[in-house]
Design a protein around this motif. Structure first.
Motif, short mmCIF file in Angstrom:
data_model
loop_
_atom_site.label_atom_id
_atom_site.label_comp_id
_atom_site.label_asym_id
_atom_site.label_seq_id
_atom_site.Cartn_x
_atom_site.Cartn_y
_atom_site.Cartn_z
N ALA A 185 0.84 -1.20 0.00
CA ALA A 185 0.00 0.00 0.00
C ALA A 185 0.87 1.24 0.00
CB ALA A 185 -0.91 0.00 1.22
N GLY A 186 0.47 2.23 -0.76
CA GLY A 186 1.21 3.48 -0.79
C GLY A 186 0.74 4.40 0.31
N PRO A 187 1.29 5.59 0.40
CA PRO A 187 0.85 6.56 1.40
C PRO A 187 -0.58 7.00 1.13
CG PRO A 187 2.32 7.58 -0.20
CD PRO A 187 2.36 6.12 -0.47
N ALA A 188 -1.24 7.42 2.19
CA ALA A 188 -2.63 7.88 2.05
C ALA A 188 -2.70 9.01 1.03
CB ALA A 188 -3.16 8.35 3.40
N VAL A 189 -3.81 9.03 0.28
CA VAL A 189 -3.96 10.05 -0.75
C VAL A 189 -5.23 10.85 -0.52
CG1 VAL A 189 -2.70 8.73 -2.48
CG2 VAL A 189 -5.17 8.44 -2.27
N ASP A 190 -5.33 11.96 -1.20
CA ASP A 190 -6.53 12.79 -1.15
C ASP A 190 -7.73 11.95 -1.59
OD1 ASP A 190 -8.57 14.60 -1.55
OD2 ASP A 190 -7.33 16.08 -2.60
N PRO A 191 -8.81 11.91 -0.80
CA PRO A 191 -9.99 11.12 -1.16
C PRO A 191 -10.52 11.44 -2.55
CG PRO A 191 -10.17 11.88 1.10
CD PRO A 191 -8.96 12.56 0.52
N ALA A 192 -10.27 12.66 -3.03
CA ALA A 192 -10.75 13.04 -4.35
C ALA A 192 -10.07 12.22 -5.45
CB ALA A 192 -10.51 14.53 -4.59
N ILE B 33 -8.06 2.41 -16.15
CA ILE B 33 -8.36 3.22 -14.96
C ILE B 33 -7.20 3.07 -13.99
CG2 ILE B 33 -9.85 3.46 -12.95
CD1 ILE B 33 -12.18 2.56 -14.70
N ASP B 34 -6.67 4.18 -13.52
CA ASP B 34 -5.59 4.17 -12.53
C ASP B 34 -6.16 4.30 -11.12
OD1 ASP B 34 -3.73 4.01 -14.56
OD2 ASP B 34 -3.31 6.16 -14.60
N ILE B 35 -5.78 3.38 -10.25
CA ILE B 35 -6.23 3.41 -8.85
C ILE B 35 -5.01 3.55 -7.96
CG2 ILE B 35 -7.35 2.12 -7.00
CD1 ILE B 35 -9.10 0.77 -9.01
N PRO B 36 -4.90 4.63 -7.20
CA PRO B 36 -3.76 4.80 -6.30
C PRO B 36 -3.76 3.70 -5.23
CG PRO B 36 -4.86 6.90 -6.66
CD PRO B 36 -5.76 5.84 -7.22
N THR B 37 -2.58 3.13 -4.97
CA THR B 37 -2.49 2.07 -3.96
C THR B 37 -2.77 2.59 -2.56
OG1 THR B 37 -0.10 2.46 -3.82
CG2 THR B 37 -0.85 0.72 -5.31
N GLY C 85 -11.65 -2.99 -20.10
CA GLY C 85 -10.49 -2.14 -19.89
C GLY C 85 -9.64 -2.68 -18.76
N GLN C 86 -8.49 -2.07 -18.56
CA GLN C 86 -7.51 -2.53 -17.58
C GLN C 86 -7.50 -1.61 -16.37
OE1 GLN C 86 -3.72 -3.62 -19.26
NE2 GLN C 86 -2.61 -3.05 -17.40
N ILE C 87 -7.28 -2.22 -15.19
CA ILE C 87 -7.14 -1.46 -13.96
C ILE C 87 -5.67 -1.47 -13.56
CG2 ILE C 87 -7.63 -1.44 -11.47
CD1 ILE C 87 -10.41 -2.51 -12.11
N ASN C 88 -5.11 -0.28 -13.39
CA ASN C 88 -3.70 -0.15 -13.01
C ASN C 88 -3.59 0.36 -11.58
OD1 ASN C 88 -2.84 -0.65 -15.77
ND2 ASN C 88 -3.50 1.43 -16.24
N LEU C 89 -2.87 -0.38 -10.74
CA LEU C 89 -2.59 0.08 -9.39
C LEU C 89 -1.32 0.91 -9.45
CD1 LEU C 89 -3.34 -3.11 -7.28
CD2 LEU C 89 -4.76 -1.08 -7.55
N VAL C 90 -1.42 2.17 -9.05
CA VAL C 90 -0.29 3.08 -9.20
C VAL C 90 0.11 3.69 -7.86
CG1 VAL C 90 -0.90 3.64 -11.58
CG2 VAL C 90 -1.83 5.03 -9.73
N GLN C 91 1.38 3.88 -7.68
CA GLN C 91 1.89 4.56 -6.47
C GLN C 91 1.71 6.06 -6.68
OE1 GLN C 91 3.01 3.45 -3.65
NE2 GLN C 91 3.32 1.26 -4.04
N PRO C 92 1.10 6.75 -5.73
CA PRO C 92 0.92 8.19 -5.87
C PRO C 92 2.25 8.93 -5.86
CG PRO C 92 0.33 7.50 -3.66
CD PRO C 92 0.56 6.24 -4.45
N ALA C 93 2.31 9.98 -6.64
CA ALA C 93 3.52 10.78 -6.69
C ALA C 93 3.77 11.46 -5.35
CB ALA C 93 3.43 11.82 -7.80
N ALA C 94 5.03 11.59 -4.98
CA ALA C 94 5.37 12.21 -3.69
C ALA C 94 5.04 13.69 -3.73
CB ALA C 94 6.85 12.00 -3.42
#
Length: 208
Positions: free
Chosen positions: A69-76, A95-99, A199-208
């Motif tokens: 899991a990546g760091p918490a991200v903005d709920p938006a 679709i990109d989904i932040p981890t 379509g494909q779902i991509n799990l992505v690490q949010p940018a710092a």
């Protein structure tokens, strides 16, 4: 007398040959009929009751290592929209989904005008490698089950089917996707739609 005996033996041999050949032909026909009957039996029945719904196999895809899991991200950032109209296509191929999301909301908009019985759309989340098999297994589920076989364990989550002008939300448990190592996708299970609507779902690490 010898000629009569010989003729009788020839007729008997011919009859014996005919019986053997007929039996072999019957066996071949029976074998072909059995194959066809088996294929029909294996097809899911139309709108089967829940207690006799066919059990689906587990995913044949090799499980990947879990994704951290990546760091918490903005709920938006833990939500997005996707649209489809009166054609067999989504407006997004991935679709990109932040981890770092705990839950991800995917909102489907049906921008067309046809009713749900003619051009219904939904979203089904499963492994990309399983989309074809899940779609085939859902053929007999029917409209009362939103065209998704309820016993299919390969389905992570799904939305209901909507018609023109309607909107539906789908909540995705991101932890499930991370635990399986990604490799997921989405598709529409309305009959005849899965081939073009996926379509494909991509799990992505949010940018710092």
């Amino acid at each position: 007398m010898a000629a009569v005996l010989c003729a009788a033996l020839v007729v008997g041999c011919q009859r014996e040959n005919r019986v053997v050949d007929a039996g072999a032909h019957a066996a071949e026909t029976s074998g072909g009929g059995s194959s066809n009957a088996s294929a029909n039996v294996n097809m899911p029945p139309e709108n089967p009751p829940d207690d006799v719904a066919p059990e689906a196999g587990e995913s044949a895809a090799v499980e990947a290592a879990p994704i951290a899991a990546g760091p918490a991200v903005d709920p938006a950032r833990c939500e997005t929209d996707i649209s489809a109209g009166d054609t067999l296509a989504f407006d997004k191929s991935s679709i990109d989904i932040p981890t770092g999301c705990d839950s991800f909301t995917l909102t489907l908009h049906h921008t067309g005008s046809y009713p749900v019985t003619v051009m219904g759309h939904n979203l089904v989340i499963t492994k990309m490698a399983d989309i074809d098999a899940v779609a085939k297994n859902s053929l007999g589920a029917g409209p009362y089950r939103q065209y998704v076989e309820p016993s299919d364990k390969r389905v992570i989550t799904r939305s209901k089917v909507i018609g023109g002008g309607k909107t539906v939300e789908l909540k995705i448990d991101v932890a499930k996707l991370r635990a399986a190592g990604g490799g997921f996708g989405y598709f529409c299970s309305f009959p005849g739609h899965a081939h073009g609507m996926r379509g494909q779902i991509n799990l992505v690490q949010p940018a710092a």
